[in-house]
Design a protein around this motif. Structure first.
Motif, PDB file in Angstrom:
ATOM      1  N   MET A  21       1.135  -1.355  -0.236  1.00 60.16           N
ATOM      2  CA  MET A  21      -0.488   0.249   0.056  1.00 60.16           C
ATOM      3  C   MET A  21       1.083   1.296   0.049  1.00 60.16           C
ATOM      4  N   ILE A  22       2.228   1.245   0.348  1.00 59.07           N
ATOM      5  CA  ILE A  22       2.612   2.261   0.766  1.00 59.07           C
ATOM      6  C   ILE A  22       3.656   2.668  -0.597  1.00 59.07           C
ATOM      7  N   GLU A  23       3.769   1.660  -1.151  1.00 55.83           N
ATOM      8  CA  GLU A  23       4.327   1.412  -2.476  1.00 55.83           C
ATOM      9  C   GLU A  23       3.666   2.201  -3.655  1.00 55.83           C
ATOM     10  N   ALA A  24       2.811   1.374  -3.016  1.00 57.22           N
ATOM     11  CA  ALA A  24       1.297   2.411  -4.269  1.00 57.22           C
ATOM     12  C   ALA A  24       1.062   3.653  -4.022  1.00 57.22           C
ATOM     13  N   ASP A  35      11.372  11.841   0.961  1.00 56.67           N
ATOM     14  CA  ASP A  35      10.809  12.771   0.415  1.00 56.67           C
ATOM     15  C   ASP A  35       8.871  12.391   0.852  1.00 56.67           C
ATOM     16  N   TYR A  36       9.004  11.420   0.276  1.00 58.81           N
ATOM     17  CA  TYR A  36       7.787  11.413   1.220  1.00 58.81           C
ATOM     18  C   TYR A  36       7.191  10.532   2.084  1.00 58.81           C
ATOM     19  N   PHE A  37       8.591   9.761   2.589  1.00 61.56           N
ATOM     20  CA  PHE A  37       8.048   9.331   4.048  1.00 61.56           C
ATOM     21  C   PHE A  37       8.148  10.837   5.118  1.00 61.56           C
ATOM     22  N   ASN A  93      -5.940  -6.324  -4.160  1.00 59.50           N
ATOM     23  CA  ASN A  93      -5.590  -6.049  -3.640  1.00 59.50           C
ATOM     24  C   ASN A  93      -4.219  -4.744  -4.627  1.00 59.50           C
ATOM     25  N   ASP A  94      -3.793  -5.066  -5.619  1.00 61.91           N
ATOM     26  CA  ASP A  94      -2.491  -4.574  -6.790  1.00 61.91           C
ATOM     27  C   ASP A  94      -3.854  -2.923  -6.990  1.00 61.91           C
ATOM     28  N   CYS A  95      -4.771  -3.343  -7.884  1.00 61.70           N
ATOM     29  CA  CYS A  95      -6.167  -2.993  -8.162  1.00 61.70           C
ATOM     30  C   CYS A  95      -6.069  -1.864  -7.409  1.00 61.70           C
ATOM     31  N   MET A  96      -6.862  -2.193  -5.934  1.00 63.33           N
ATOM     32  CA  MET A  96      -7.122  -1.180  -4.904  1.00 63.33           C
ATOM     33  C   MET A  96      -6.251   0.646  -4.191  1.00 63.33           C
ATOM     34  N   ALA A 101      -4.573   5.245  -3.966  1.00 62.60           N
ATOM     35  CA  ALA A 101      -3.601   6.573  -3.955  1.00 62.60           C
ATOM     36  C   ALA A 101      -4.204   7.158  -4.664  1.00 62.60           C
ATOM     37  N   ILE A 102      -4.402   6.762  -5.862  1.00 61.74           N
ATOM     38  CA  ILE A 102      -5.052   8.506  -7.019  1.00 61.74           C
ATOM     39  C   ILE A 102      -6.005   8.727  -6.325  1.00 61.74           C
ATOM     40  N   ILE A 103      -6.592   8.419  -6.028  1.00 60.78           N
ATOM     41  CA  ILE A 103      -7.756   9.030  -5.064  1.00 60.78           C
ATOM     42  C   ILE A 103      -7.272  10.070  -4.427  1.00 60.78           C
ATOM     43  N   ALA A 104      -6.427   9.731  -2.964  1.00 57.88           N
ATOM     44  CA  ALA A 104      -5.924  10.061  -2.746  1.00 57.88           C
ATOM     45  C   ALA A 104      -5.332  11.035  -2.960  1.00 57.88           C
ATOM     46  N   MET A 105      -4.628  11.558  -4.258  1.00 60.05           N
ATOM     47  CA  MET A 105      -3.496  12.305  -5.510  1.00 60.05           C
ATOM     48  C   MET A 105      -4.448  12.944  -5.328  1.00 60.05           C
ATOM     49  N   LEU A 106      -5.435  12.758  -6.072  1.00 59.62           N
ATOM     50  CA  LEU A 106      -6.212  13.547  -7.142  1.00 59.62           C
ATOM     51  C   LEU A 106      -7.243  14.694  -5.619  1.00 59.62           C
TER      52      LEU A 106
END
Length: 129
Positions: A21-24, A35-37, A93-96, A101-106
């Motif tokens: 999940m973190i990597e995604a 930087d992300y962390f 899991n990969d798709c979710m 991650a994309i939804i959080a970014m948007l």
């Protein structure tokens, strides 16, 4: 003086699932892991400004998801599913992870299309991100 670092190292253990999940999220952010962390720990949220390379990477990930899901649909229609239960769970899991991650970014960039909200929300350059 070899072996001596100027800054201390912070480390922690995560489960395999948490790491995925973190990597995604890191991939979707387009930031370096460090930087992300740092941003996640200090500000408890990250604000991502899209770059062409990041957008292409996300499009590629979504195209891969589309291809995999299309193949799965074909197999289901023909009743010849080759995925094991574990394989299907991994694919899910990969798709979710990527979609979340994309939804959080948007969600972090929604100020771009929602217009300015005075006094309700700080602007993105006021220290929020």
């Amino acid at each position: 003086m070899s072996g001596i670092h100027k800054h201390p190292t912070i480390s922690f253990r995560v489960s395999d699932r948490e790491r995925e999940m973190i990597e995604a999220k890191i991939l979707a952010s387009g930031m370096q892991k460090k930087d992300y962390f740092v941003h996640s720990c200090i500000y408890n949220r990250t604000c991502v400004v899209g770059k062409k390379a990041v957008i292409y990477q996300l499009v590629e990930e979504l195209q891969n998801m589309k291809t995999n899901l299309s193949e799965l649909v074909k197999q289901l229609e023909q009743q010849e599913v080759t995925l094991t239960a574990d394989g299907l769970e991994g694919m899910r899991n990969d798709c979710m992870d990527m979609l979340q991650a994309i939804i959080a970014m948007l969600d972090g960039a929604k100020y771009l299309w929602q217009g300015v909200q005075i006094d309700k929300e700080k602007s993105p350059d006021s220290g929020n991100c």
